[in-house]
Design an enzyme around this catalytic site. Sequence first.
Site, PDB file in Angstrom:
ATOM      1  N   LYS A   1      60.670   4.316 -32.181  1.00 16.24           N
ATOM      2  CA  LYS A   1      60.889   4.096 -30.735  1.00 16.24           C
ATOM      3  C   LYS A   1      60.026   5.038 -29.903  1.00 16.24           C
ATOM      4  O   LYS A   1      59.575   4.688 -28.825  1.00 16.24           O
ATOM      5  CB  LYS A   1      62.365   4.311 -30.367  1.00 16.24           C
ATOM      6  CG  LYS A   1      63.294   3.315 -31.013  1.00 16.24           C
ATOM      7  CD  LYS A   1      64.746   3.621 -30.699  1.00 16.24           C
ATOM      8  CE  LYS A   1      65.252   4.911 -31.307  1.00 16.24           C
ATOM      9  NZ  LYS A   1      65.289   4.962 -32.778  1.00 16.24           N
TER      10      LYS A   1
ATOM     11  N   GLY B   1      64.605  12.413 -33.020  1.00 20.34           N
ATOM     12  CA  GLY B   1      63.302  12.995 -33.349  1.00 20.34           C
ATOM     13  C   GLY B   1      62.248  11.955 -33.068  1.00 20.34           C
ATOM     14  O   GLY B   1      61.878  11.192 -33.940  1.00 20.34           O
TER      15      GLY B   1
HETATM   16  P1  IMP Z   1      74.511  13.177 -36.017  1.00 17.78           P
HETATM   17  O1  IMP Z   1      74.040  12.228 -34.974  1.00 17.78           O
HETATM   18  O2  IMP Z   1      73.652  14.398 -36.158  1.00 17.78           O
HETATM   19  O3  IMP Z   1      75.959  13.506 -35.862  1.00 17.78           O
HETATM   20  O4  IMP Z   1      74.383  12.431 -37.435  1.00 17.78           O
HETATM   21  C1  IMP Z   1      75.143  11.270 -37.752  1.00 17.78           C
HETATM   22  C2  IMP Z   1      74.297  10.284 -38.568  1.00 17.78           C
HETATM   23  O5  IMP Z   1      73.246   9.772 -37.743  1.00 17.78           O
HETATM   24  C3  IMP Z   1      73.597  10.906 -39.777  1.00 17.78           C
HETATM   25  O6  IMP Z   1      73.486   9.903 -40.776  1.00 17.78           O
HETATM   26  C4  IMP Z   1      72.216  11.241 -39.241  1.00 17.78           C
HETATM   27  O7  IMP Z   1      71.256  11.323 -40.266  1.00 17.78           O
HETATM   28  C5  IMP Z   1      71.982  10.039 -38.342  1.00 17.78           C
HETATM   29  N1  IMP Z   1      71.049  10.303 -37.246  1.00 17.78           N
HETATM   30  C6  IMP Z   1      71.282  10.989 -36.113  1.00 17.78           C
HETATM   31  N2  IMP Z   1      70.198  10.985 -35.327  1.00 17.78           N
HETATM   32  C7  IMP Z   1      69.256  10.267 -35.964  1.00 17.78           C
HETATM   33  C8  IMP Z   1      67.919   9.871 -35.638  1.00 17.78           C
HETATM   34  O8  IMP Z   1      67.377  10.172 -34.562  1.00 17.78           O
HETATM   35  N3  IMP Z   1      67.270   9.118 -36.574  1.00 17.78           N
HETATM   36  C9  IMP Z   1      67.865   8.735 -37.727  1.00 17.78           C
HETATM   37  N4  IMP Z   1      69.100   9.070 -38.071  1.00 17.78           N
HETATM   38  C10 IMP Z   1      69.799   9.826 -37.196  1.00 17.78           C
END
Ligand code: IMP
Length: 415
Positions: free
Chosen positions: A15, A39
């Site tokens: 994105k 990211g």
């Molecule tokens: P959190 O958002 O850090 O709480 O993570 C929850 C889940 O979302 C985990 O599986 C992370 O690896 C995934 N996740 C969070 N942000 C991203 C992103 O920007 N890209 C891919 N996976 C994400």
Amino acid sequence: MKLAVVGLQWGDEGKGKVVDYLAKDFDIDARFQGGTNAGHTVRHEDREVIFHQVPCGVLNKGVIGVVGAGCVFDPAIFFSELSNLKKINPKIEECIKISKYCHLIMPYHILIDKIREESKQGIGTTKKGIGPAYEDKYARVGLRVGDLFNQEFFKERLRANISRKNLMLMEIYHAEPLSDSEIFDKYMDYAKKLKPIVINDAAYLNDALTKGKNIIFEGAQGTLLDIDFGTYPYVTSSHTVSGSVGVGLGLPPFYVEQVLGVAKAYTTRVGFGPFPTESTEEFGKSLREIGKEYGATTGRPRRCGPFDAAIVKYAAQLNGVKEIVLTKFDVLSSFDKLKIAVGYTNAPAFDPFIADRLEPSYEEIPGFKKDISKIRDYDALPDEAKEYLKLIEHYTGLKIKYISVGPERNAVIRL
Ligand code: IMP
């Protein structure tokens, strides 16, 4: 024009590149959910820039980036990102606005996220404090960016929060207690620096729209990570679907005129949770190496596998997507054979409730075995590549509007 850009898989669809490519036609790039877990990687001239908190369209001249109320905001990461961005544009601060309604990510959120991840409760988060920050928001004990400018309130609420968190940290997690004075001083220092760029995003954006400005709404994570419609509990803590744009920015929903979906030409996911087309064999390993599939936020190796038309179809319906950008198509150029999942042998459609039991059925075609990274014209693509694109359109029911064939901003085939 008001356009939302959302991910149709588990995040990391590219994105960032898509928003950076399209943002030149917009006045404002607004983020409506998520935080420093994102990211978004953008290739700017000869450098790779990774955005976590700042909307990534701001590298386009004249574009204002807005971090909306639906986001969670970590000042420490924001200022380190800002100092990197200043190397590209020393006046970048003038192009960024932060909502006063945004909830702050506090050091205790990060600590709790990390401790939980090391316990049996772990789901493979980015450990950036996202879940605990949203928990406090909905428990109505959170601290917001606007609270930074009311010292007495901030101090009192911080103290109350820390005494509750300390109880939890010591009793449940057997961790060291935190001191509130150190955190208070640090956040008051952030307050001074943030003051000029904090806004009421709802008023700012509604006013901009009344004046006919164009806004691109930058989604983070992906639809399969949506708190309700994703593969719960292996999801993030916000709504990643296009329906979240209005509530995340204080806008009436009719302003979202178009929704563009972004899908990678294959599938990846980081963190735990179901992934029907995951390949733990040579194909998946090669995708990871050729596609440099390592997390932009955490550096973790991403799980990889073939394109799954059923999940993209599911995600498109939730978002109102009819047209997609297919990214990283160039990564597929060295395989003898390519396959996509066209459905499941044991279910009529993707359903997150049974995602761990779905058995994909595949259609396989010959690979295109040609470097396509310099191609900018659809007609110049090898026939096998066109066949792959047709399969995706056929099984998802979606129109491919752009194909990304490399990290550079202009490495795009427009259809
Ligand atoms: P959190 O958002 O850090 O709480 O993570 C929850 C889940 O979302 C985990 O599986 C992370 O690896 C995934 N996740 C969070 N942000 C991203 C992103 O920007 N890209 C891919 N996976 C994400």
